[in-house]
Design an enzyme around this catalytic site. Structure first.
Site, PDB file in Angstrom:
ATOM      1  N   GLU A 169       0.807  -1.229   0.000  1.00  0.00           N
ATOM      2  CA  GLU A 169       0.000   0.000   0.000  1.00  0.00           C
ATOM      3  C   GLU A 169       0.844   1.286   0.000  1.00  0.00           C
ATOM      4  O   GLU A 169       0.531   2.225  -0.715  1.00  0.00           O
ATOM      5  CB  GLU A 169      -0.952   0.009   1.201  1.00  0.00           C
ATOM      6  N   HIS A 174       8.654 -26.904   3.784  1.00  0.00           N
ATOM      7  CA  HIS A 174       8.034 -28.046   3.097  1.00  0.00           C
ATOM      8  C   HIS A 174       7.558 -27.667   1.698  1.00  0.00           C
ATOM      9  O   HIS A 174       6.859 -28.443   1.061  1.00  0.00           O
ATOM     10  CB  HIS A 174       6.883 -28.595   3.948  1.00  0.00           C
ATOM     11  N   LYS A 184     -13.740  -0.124  -4.025  1.00  0.00           N
ATOM     12  CA  LYS A 184     -14.828   0.158  -3.059  1.00  0.00           C
ATOM     13  C   LYS A 184     -15.946   0.928  -3.747  1.00  0.00           C
ATOM     14  O   LYS A 184     -17.125   0.662  -3.513  1.00  0.00           O
ATOM     15  CB  LYS A 184     -14.284   0.948  -1.856  1.00  0.00           C
TER      16      LYS A 184
HETATM   17  O1  PA5 Z   1      -4.972   0.894   4.882  1.00  0.00           O
HETATM   18  C1  PA5 Z   1      -5.905   0.965   4.089  1.00  0.00           C
HETATM   19  O2  PA5 Z   1      -6.253   2.026   3.544  1.00  0.00           O
HETATM   20  C2  PA5 Z   1      -6.721  -0.272   3.755  1.00  0.00           C
HETATM   21  O3  PA5 Z   1      -5.966  -1.428   3.946  1.00  0.00           O
HETATM   22  C3  PA5 Z   1      -7.993  -0.284   4.622  1.00  0.00           C
HETATM   23  O4  PA5 Z   1      -7.640  -0.484   5.967  1.00  0.00           O
HETATM   24  C4  PA5 Z   1      -8.974  -1.378   4.151  1.00  0.00           C
HETATM   25  O5  PA5 Z   1      -9.391  -1.121   2.847  1.00  0.00           O
HETATM   26  C5  PA5 Z   1     -10.192  -1.467   5.061  1.00  0.00           C
HETATM   27  O6  PA5 Z   1     -10.746  -0.207   5.314  1.00  0.00           O
HETATM   28  P1  PA5 Z   1     -11.111   0.186   6.819  1.00  0.00           P
HETATM   29  O7  PA5 Z   1      -9.820   0.112   7.571  1.00  0.00           O
HETATM   30  O8  PA5 Z   1     -11.623   1.576   6.746  1.00  0.00           O
HETATM   31  O9  PA5 Z   1     -12.102  -0.793   7.266  1.00  0.00           O
END
Ligand code: PA5
Length: 319
Positions: free
Chosen positions: A204, A220, A313
């Protein structure tokens, strides 16, 4: 707030609070959440297991809930930083239908609304962060619920603060070693949650593919893949461990390092530093967070935006 400021705030996000939850009432604890919110469940589960807790703990990612969750003796903790993640809303709805005991953690959003409407305990974390940068807030809420001692959390926090320069420097050095390669992280059972966090932070923040595998299982299968010189030359390897890993796992860590070295690979070898398992977990996580931040810089990416996640999303919200 800049990503650097958000990262810097990690130790101060760790705040102990008094709680009157009676944990002896629950047979199972299911942590629900995705991405940056889901990792808190993995860390909490590792921490609970390491301290010898008898309650079955599960980290659940995805829709619905496992079949065993039925009735109030099952505790379901739904964590979504935004409060709007559809998988986590689905977990909440399933938990309510099955009469489980539910606790929600979010900075607001639909999850807060639903929790309040249903009379369910909702713990609010500060808004204004990218979800994965608010790990300390969400994690300390959960650890507090699970009975972490104030001293243990304070010590872990102090450890991060006193090691701040060292952690940042390590992160920067590791980023230089990972730059230009596909990061492959080899972990142990006690550091698996950290390896997963490293992978997802590199995904990310640094906008880069990264993978991890865990001992002893990887002895393994994964290790055979190292035979392929063409592919392994495109990868950079990290081996992480905890001093309290099972002694045979520690032996396997040494064998893995030897195996890599015999192939001409110099892996980054890293263990957490701290007095407690929690302190070491958070230390390792923070090194990885900084590494992913510096790696983003090397590739010329902004660490914060995750456009493709937002787009998915958005698509899903259409139905
Ligand atoms: O870090 C991020 O932006 C994502 O990994 C979010 O955590 C993920 O999409 C889930 O969203 P939320 O944390 O708002 O539930």
């Amino acid at each position: 707030m800049s990503p650097e400021e958000m990262l810097k705030s990690f130790p101060d996000q760790l705040q102990w609070e008094k709680t009157d939850i009676d944990r002896s009432l629950y047979r199972t604890i299911t942590f629900c959440g995705m991405g940056g919110s889901g990792i808190v469940g993995d860390i909490a589960k590792s921490w609970l297991e390491h301290r010898g807790c008898n309650v079955v703990a599960m980290s659940h990612r995805g829709y619905g809930l496992p079949n065993y969750v039925k009735g109030e003796e099952h505790l379901v903790i739904c964590t979504s930083y935004s409060g709007n993640t559809e998988e986590t809303i689905s977990n909440f709805e399933a938990a309510m239908e099955r009469d489980a005991t539910v606790i929600c953690i979010s900075s607001g959003g639909k999850l807060e609304e639903l929790a309040k409407k249903s009379g369910v305990l909702h713990l609010k974390v500060p808004s204004g962060f990218a979800p994965r940068y608010a790990l300390g807030y969400m994690l300390s809420k959960i650890l507090t619920l699970l009975g972490v001692e104030k001293d243990e959390l304070e010590d872990a926090k102090e450890n991060l603060k006193t090691s701040y320069d060292e952690i940042k420097k390590k992160g920067e050095e590791i980023a230089s070693k990972l730059y230009g390669y596909i990061p492959i992280i080899y972990a142990t059972p006690l550091t698996e949650a950290c390896a997963f966090r490293w992978k997802t932070q590199i995904n990310e923040n640094s906008k880069t593919q990264a993978y991890f595998a865990t001992l002893p299982e990887m002895h393994h299968n994964e290790v055979v893949g190292l035979d392929n010189a063409e592919i392994r030359s495109k990868c950079a390897f990290v081996v992480m461990f905890d001093p309290k890993d099972h002694e045979r796992v520690r032996r396997r860590v040494d064998i893995t390092i030897r195996l890599l070295k015999d192939l001409g690979i110099v892996p980054v070898v890293i263990g957490g530093d701290g007095n407690s398992y929690l302190a070491r977990l958070l230390y390792l996580i923070h090194v990885g967070d900084w590494a992913s931040y510096y790696l983003a810089g090397k590739y010329g990416f902004e660490p914060l935006p995750v456009k493709v996640i937002d787009w998915i999303k958005e698509e899903l919200s259409k139905g």
